[in-house]
Design a protein around this motif. Sequence first.
Motif, mmCIF file in Angstrom:
data_model
loop_
_atom_site.group_PDB
_atom_site.id
_atom_site.type_symbol
_atom_site.label_atom_id
_atom_site.label_comp_id
_atom_site.label_asym_id
_atom_site.label_seq_id
_atom_site.Cartn_x
_atom_site.Cartn_y
_atom_site.Cartn_z
ATOM 1 N N LEU A 110 1.268 -0.746 55.070
ATOM 2 C CA LEU A 110 1.160 -2.458 56.151
ATOM 3 C C LEU A 110 1.068 -3.411 54.451
ATOM 4 N N SER A 111 1.073 -4.606 55.378
ATOM 5 C CA SER A 111 0.256 -5.427 53.949
ATOM 6 C C SER A 111 -0.757 -5.749 54.693
ATOM 7 N N GLY A 112 -2.016 -6.359 53.480
ATOM 8 C CA GLY A 112 -3.279 -6.983 54.053
ATOM 9 C C GLY A 112 -3.303 -7.790 55.217
ATOM 10 N N GLY A 113 -2.105 -9.235 55.061
ATOM 11 C CA GLY A 113 -2.266 -9.421 55.419
ATOM 12 C C GLY A 113 -2.156 -8.718 57.234
ATOM 13 N N GLU A 114 -1.712 -7.681 57.158
ATOM 14 C CA GLU A 114 -0.480 -7.344 58.699
ATOM 15 C C GLU A 114 -1.390 -6.178 59.423
ATOM 16 N N ARG A 115 -2.599 -6.143 58.303
ATOM 17 C CA ARG A 115 -3.591 -4.980 58.239
ATOM 18 C C ARG A 115 -4.817 -5.728 59.748
ATOM 19 N N GLN A 116 -5.198 -7.393 58.740
ATOM 20 C CA GLN A 116 -5.554 -8.306 59.072
ATOM 21 C C GLN A 116 -5.201 -8.468 61.178
ATOM 22 N N ARG A 117 -4.080 -8.190 60.654
ATOM 23 C CA ARG A 117 -3.316 -8.824 62.194
ATOM 24 C C ARG A 117 -3.460 -8.619 63.146
ATOM 25 N N LEU A 118 -3.948 -6.566 62.310
ATOM 26 C CA LEU A 118 -3.711 -5.703 63.412
ATOM 27 C C LEU A 118 -5.153 -5.841 63.941
ATOM 28 N N SER A 119 -5.722 -5.344 62.885
ATOM 29 C CA SER A 119 -7.841 -5.457 63.051
ATOM 30 C C SER A 119 -7.461 -6.678 64.146
#
Lengths: 778, 161
Positions: free
Chosen positions: A665-674
């Motif tokens: 996942l991209s950094g932004g996608e990981r952040q949104r999951l978080s």
Amino acid sequence: MIKTDRTDETDPAQLREEASLTVNEPFRGRQFAANKKLTVEERTLLESTLAEEESLLFAVVGDLNIRNHYARSVLVVTEKGLYGLDASFENGVRTQSFDGLKRAFVKRCYGNALLIFTDDADNRTNFLRFSYKEAPVFDAAATFINRVASGNDREEELRTIESSFEKQFRVCPKCGRTLIRPGAPCMNCQSKDKVIGKLGRYILPYKGILAICLLLAVVTTAVSLVPPYMTKVLVDSVLPNGDKNGLLQCVIVLLVAHLIHYGVGAVRSHFMRVTGDRIMTDIRNDVYEKAQKLQMRFYDRTSTGSVINRISGDSQTINAFMMRVTQEVVVQLFLLMGIIVIMFAMNWQMTLLALVPVPFVVMGSRIFGKKVRPYYRRSWRYWSAVTSIMTDTIPGIRVIKAFARENRSVDKFKKANNFWLQTDIKVSRIVTLFPNVVGFAVTCGSLLIWSVGGNWVIEKPEFISAGLLVSFISYASMFYGPVNFFANLNDSYQNFLNAAERLMDIIDAEPENDFSGGKHPEKLHGKIEFRNVNFSFDRAKKTLTNVNFVIEPGDIVGIVGTTGAGKSTIINLLMRYYDQYDGEILVDDINIRDIDMTFYRSELGYVQQEPMMFHETIYQNIAYGCENATVEDVIHAADVANAHSFIARLPDGYDTVLGERGVGLSGGERQRLSIARAVLKNPSILLFDEATASVDSETEHQIQEAIEQMIQGRTTLMIAHRLSTLRKANKIIVVDKGKILEMGTPEELMEKKGKYYKLIQIQTMSAEIQKTKEEERL
Amino acid sequence: MERIYIDGHMAKFTRKDITTVDVQLQDGTIFQNVEPRCLFPSSDGRNFITLLDENGIEQAVIRSLDTLPAEQREIIEGCLAEYYLIPRITKILNTTEKFGLITLDTETDRGPARIEIRNLLYGFKQVGNRLLLRDGNDNRYEVPDLTKLDAKSRHLLDNFI
């Protein structure tokens, strides 16, 4: 009076008495607090220096003189002023009155610290020096001095300083280790027997099966004593007399003996293996569980590789030793005693001959034990270094490849591995040499029996028969087996002690306080208050100094400041990652140390700059910590976090298994999951630590939208470098060098034209420059 | 802003307090009340000495103490000696160990010291023949050259390194 010598069985009442501040006799009739006892010379000096009727409020004893050498220094605080005792001063004392004192503070240098006073003209006096060990008490003293100098109530401040002193008594006076609670028994100072006892509890659940194994071992051992005796019968009676019937009987007896020996042995081996595995599993489970509940401070100082090594390797070593102690020791002891009895019954003179090498073997074992332990320890250190390199570099393989450092990484690994190899070769030299030396000694014993016993058989056949000699030699070689075992047991014991020491480092390390206990309000409303909070990660530098603020429920608070100002530390303390701070942190007017930890953390939603994802599905990653969440809840949370749309586009949707740490996942996608994970938790308080710092503008916009949806009605603390992300904040806290510099609404701070104003100016300017550049490019 | 490196005679230092100095550069620039700090306190205390102002902002860097004139060098060395306390262990008198707490009774150039190390891995760091020690309170100590320690001290230390 504080006693320095303490037994493990100290009476709790005595412990409480010791944990008092009255370490000194009263001075001029008044009891005073002190961290250590004043010497007679110091009391005499004070008697002659202090004015009549002037009495002590408290004293702090330091360990360095002003010239940076080890010596006693004492800060004495009275109603009238301050006295510094240091043999390197003129007359051994210097004074400072409260009048004219502007500020007292502790300046931390490197390995030492200074208590400094400034006057109204900003002149500095370097009053006393001390090492980091005493710095916390001097910190408390400086706070007291400042407050009293600024007119606060002396008696009330005295209570504060007494509580700081009390913290000092939370350490074991013998070894200095911080105790779980004042007066608690110190784990470090317990005897080795207690450690063995502590680890021995892993055996208790299996005592039944172990007892059966022991019984089976006794049977096999007893049976193993039969063949040598049968040899004697064969050589002395059956063969010379041509007794075929006797021969058959002997062979049958031997066959039965061997059948029992190997058959029972096989059953026992199976039981032992299963029990051993179970014990090891229990140890690993416990150590892993404990490792999960350890304070962050432990992980700040211990490498992951070393923790993994302890859970995997050390638990195996401990299990092996415990099995040896509970089984083999008993068996070998039984064998040893059985053989000695039989040998004495056969011929006591030859038995004494057989015992000749025993003292050498025992002495050698003691010398060997002392010699081998440092090598084992060194070997373990190097092995930890090897595993540390692996845990560092394998997850960081992308960075290594990006910088084309593969070969360097390999060289580093090979170097560490080679260090381990060299050390292990040294261990091997000693470990293999010793058993062979012992083997040679016992062989010499056999030779002695052959030569003396053989002579007796030749010269005095009536005294000893050939069969008896052969049988005796068999018993003698069996006798050296247990001797050898006990001689080498020390090796395993040393290895065990090293492993136990490392495992106890985890098992006995202080867990996070009150992991299961404390107050459990129905719901937190989200009022947060920091009261005089001081904190340092190590004693070298204070990370937070006298932090005070109040956040009302529903407030959206931006925490701003330069890198290293202490913003994340405020969040870390609020999360209760670190509990060793001075002052108080209250949520809904309850000290957070008094709230049930599990409940408390369940009420906090934390989104960090580098979101941590696990090697599981997206669904499991979002539902992490909310096992009861329904699918709709998870989808809703993903929706709020602007994550659902990209998840839906993935071929495996919510079933997509992420690589380690969220690879794929991209950094932004990981952040949104978080963020989705935090949304699902439905917390009362939200903490964002640079949640959008490492994403592009478009992703930042999406994340920002998600955050704004999420924070409605919740107390929110947001750390941000980009001040534009704090547009919803109704309160701003500006942190600088661990202190609160400014606090108020954004409008108030803009009017104030302080640090916040400057930061806004700088960022607006840079945004404008960027905009102009982009326009120029267009 | 470009970093100012101070070499040789290009700066004049005046002792301000025990750990601070005023600096005047040849071009007339003055830095008041700056504190010399080692950028590499553990590995190299003589080169790359940063000068920090009261706000902790670097004003200049002394590239090497050895290039400074003697009297200037002594001023900086004096400040560093006040700021840094890394006692040099000259002798190990005794060691005890119980469950990870290692106690070393030592003689140092700053007087006798009892060093209590709680973590074997964290407390001892050997770089070549130099041994750095860090106790449970984050105080630092060093053995500058292990080969120069007496045999008994070496033997006692061998249990831990």
